[in-house]
Scaffold this motif. Structure first.
Motif, PDB file in Angstrom:
ATOM      1  N   CYS A   1     -17.154 -12.577  -2.222  1.00 58.51           N
ATOM      2  CA  CYS A   1     -16.920 -13.861  -2.875  1.00 58.51           C
ATOM      3  C   CYS A   1     -17.649 -14.994  -2.176  1.00 58.51           C
ATOM      4  CB  CYS A   1     -15.431 -14.193  -2.893  1.00 58.51           C
ATOM      5  SG  CYS A   1     -14.511 -13.116  -3.960  1.00 58.51           S
TER       6      CYS A   1
ATOM      7  N   SER B   1     -21.863 -18.962  -0.490  1.00 53.52           N
ATOM      8  CA  SER B   1     -22.481 -20.133   0.124  1.00 53.52           C
ATOM      9  C   SER B   1     -23.963 -19.879   0.395  1.00 53.52           C
ATOM     10  CB  SER B   1     -21.759 -20.469   1.415  1.00 53.52           C
ATOM     11  OG  SER B   1     -21.717 -19.322   2.221  1.00 53.52           O
TER      12      SER B   1
ATOM     13  N   ASP C   1     -14.999 -26.825 -11.932  1.00 55.04           N
ATOM     14  CA  ASP C   1     -14.813 -25.893 -10.807  1.00 55.04           C
ATOM     15  C   ASP C   1     -14.856 -24.439 -11.258  1.00 55.04           C
ATOM     16  OD1 ASP C   1     -14.373 -27.847  -8.729  1.00 55.04           O
ATOM     17  OD2 ASP C   1     -12.454 -28.269  -9.695  1.00 55.04           O
ATOM     18  N   TRP C   2     -15.762 -24.138 -12.167  1.00 54.04           N
ATOM     19  CA  TRP C   2     -15.726 -22.820 -12.789  1.00 54.04           C
ATOM     20  C   TRP C   2     -15.799 -21.667 -11.785  1.00 54.04           C
ATOM     21  CZ3 TRP C   2     -13.734 -21.235 -16.998  1.00 54.04           C
ATOM     22  CH2 TRP C   2     -13.861 -19.877 -17.279  1.00 54.04           C
ATOM     23  N   ALA C   3     -16.626 -21.820 -10.759  1.00 52.11           N
ATOM     24  CA  ALA C   3     -16.815 -20.713  -9.801  1.00 52.11           C
ATOM     25  C   ALA C   3     -15.520 -20.341  -9.085  1.00 52.11           C
ATOM     26  CB  ALA C   3     -17.888 -21.085  -8.778  1.00 52.11           C
ATOM     27  N   ASN C   4     -14.573 -21.278  -9.081  1.00 50.92           N
ATOM     28  CA  ASN C   4     -13.320 -21.005  -8.370  1.00 50.92           C
ATOM     29  C   ASN C   4     -12.221 -20.479  -9.287  1.00 50.92           C
ATOM     30  OD1 ASN C   4     -14.525 -22.039  -6.028  1.00 50.92           O
ATOM     31  ND2 ASN C   4     -14.012 -24.119  -6.639  1.00 50.92           N
ATOM     32  N   ARG C   5     -12.526 -20.295 -10.567  1.00 51.11           N
ATOM     33  CA  ARG C   5     -11.492 -19.827 -11.493  1.00 51.11           C
ATOM     34  C   ARG C   5     -11.220 -18.335 -11.319  1.00 51.11           C
ATOM     35  NH1 ARG C   5     -10.637 -23.066 -15.884  1.00 51.11           N
ATOM     36  NH2 ARG C   5     -11.422 -25.139 -15.487  1.00 51.11           N
TER      37      ARG C   5
ATOM     38  N   PHE D   1     -21.258 -21.026 -13.101  1.00 49.38           N
ATOM     39  CA  PHE D   1     -20.926 -20.507 -11.762  1.00 49.38           C
ATOM     40  C   PHE D   1     -21.524 -21.361 -10.644  1.00 49.38           C
ATOM     41  CE2 PHE D   1     -19.214 -16.789 -13.816  1.00 49.38           C
ATOM     42  CZ  PHE D   1     -18.183 -16.445 -12.954  1.00 49.38           C
ATOM     43  N   SER D   2     -22.316 -22.379 -11.003  1.00 49.08           N
ATOM     44  CA  SER D   2     -22.775 -23.309  -9.966  1.00 49.08           C
ATOM     45  C   SER D   2     -21.758 -24.433  -9.765  1.00 49.08           C
ATOM     46  CB  SER D   2     -24.142 -23.894 -10.346  1.00 49.08           C
ATOM     47  OG  SER D   2     -23.999 -24.847 -11.390  1.00 49.08           O
TER      48      SER D   2
ATOM     49  N   LYS E   1     -18.456 -25.786  -8.463  1.00 53.68           N
ATOM     50  CA  LYS E   1     -17.364 -25.433  -7.559  1.00 53.68           C
ATOM     51  C   LYS E   1     -16.883 -26.632  -6.795  1.00 53.68           C
ATOM     52  CE  LYS E   1     -20.785 -22.662  -5.435  1.00 53.68           C
ATOM     53  NZ  LYS E   1     -21.106 -21.467  -4.741  1.00 53.68           N
TER      54      LYS E   1
END
Ligand code: HEC
Length: 131
Positions: free
Chosen positions: A28, A31, A76-80, A128-129, A131
């Motif tokens: 995950c 970074s 904050d899509w990447a954190n869903r 996905f970018s 966050k």
């Protein structure tokens, strides 16, 4: 730490599932990568949101006019964790969702917009970018 105790530690971690958790956490860690979705181009994705009028139903950070409230905000899509509460939030599953929401979740209010696979990957790369 000697080789023997290191082996014991690893075995203990395996037994407790910690090792698996660590491996998953590592997967995950996105970074440093410009976009974690290698199959898509986020710059094309930005345009696709306008072309398919996703903007009329969704708030999408960084996309002009994306202020719609019919669908959930895509912040904050990447954190869903889930997509529409039914699929794990991975790029592959997001591409499936964008192409055919009704098949994934019968009765959903999100329409089938005839999204092509390439456009779906591009939009997924953009989302996905976030966050
Ligand atoms: C007519 C309004 C409408 C349009 C147009 C629309 N959506 Fe949706 N979208 C929805 C609704 C409503 C949901 C919630 C679906 C559900 O939970 O079953 C949703 C859900 C989603 C989700 C999952 C959100 C979450 O919080 O899990 C994503 C991602 C998404 N839409 C992306 C898009 C993209 C990209 C487009 C353009 C190709 C688009 N949508 C076009 C209404 C729309």
């Amino acid at each position: 730490m000697g080789a023997q105790s290191r082996r014991t530690l690893i075995n203990n971690m395996k037994a407790s599932g910690t090792l698996i958790a660590l491996v998953l956490l590592g997967a995950c860690d996105r970074s440093g990568a410009p976009s974690p979705v290698s199959g898509g181009d986020p710059a094309r994705g930005r345009i696709a949101f306008q072309q398919y009028a996703c903007t009329t139903c969704h708030i999408i950070p960084g996309i002009v006019g994306a202020k719609g409230l019919a669908g959930p905000p895509l912040t904050d899509w990447a954190n869903r964790v889930y997509i529409a509460g039914v699929l794990p939030n991975t790029p592959d599953d997001l591409v499936l969702w964008l192409q055919d929401p009704e098949r994934i979740s019968p009765g959903t209010a999100m329409p089938d917009l005839g999204v092509t696979e390439r456009d779906a990957w591009d939009m997924a790369a953009y989302l996905f970018s976030l966050k």
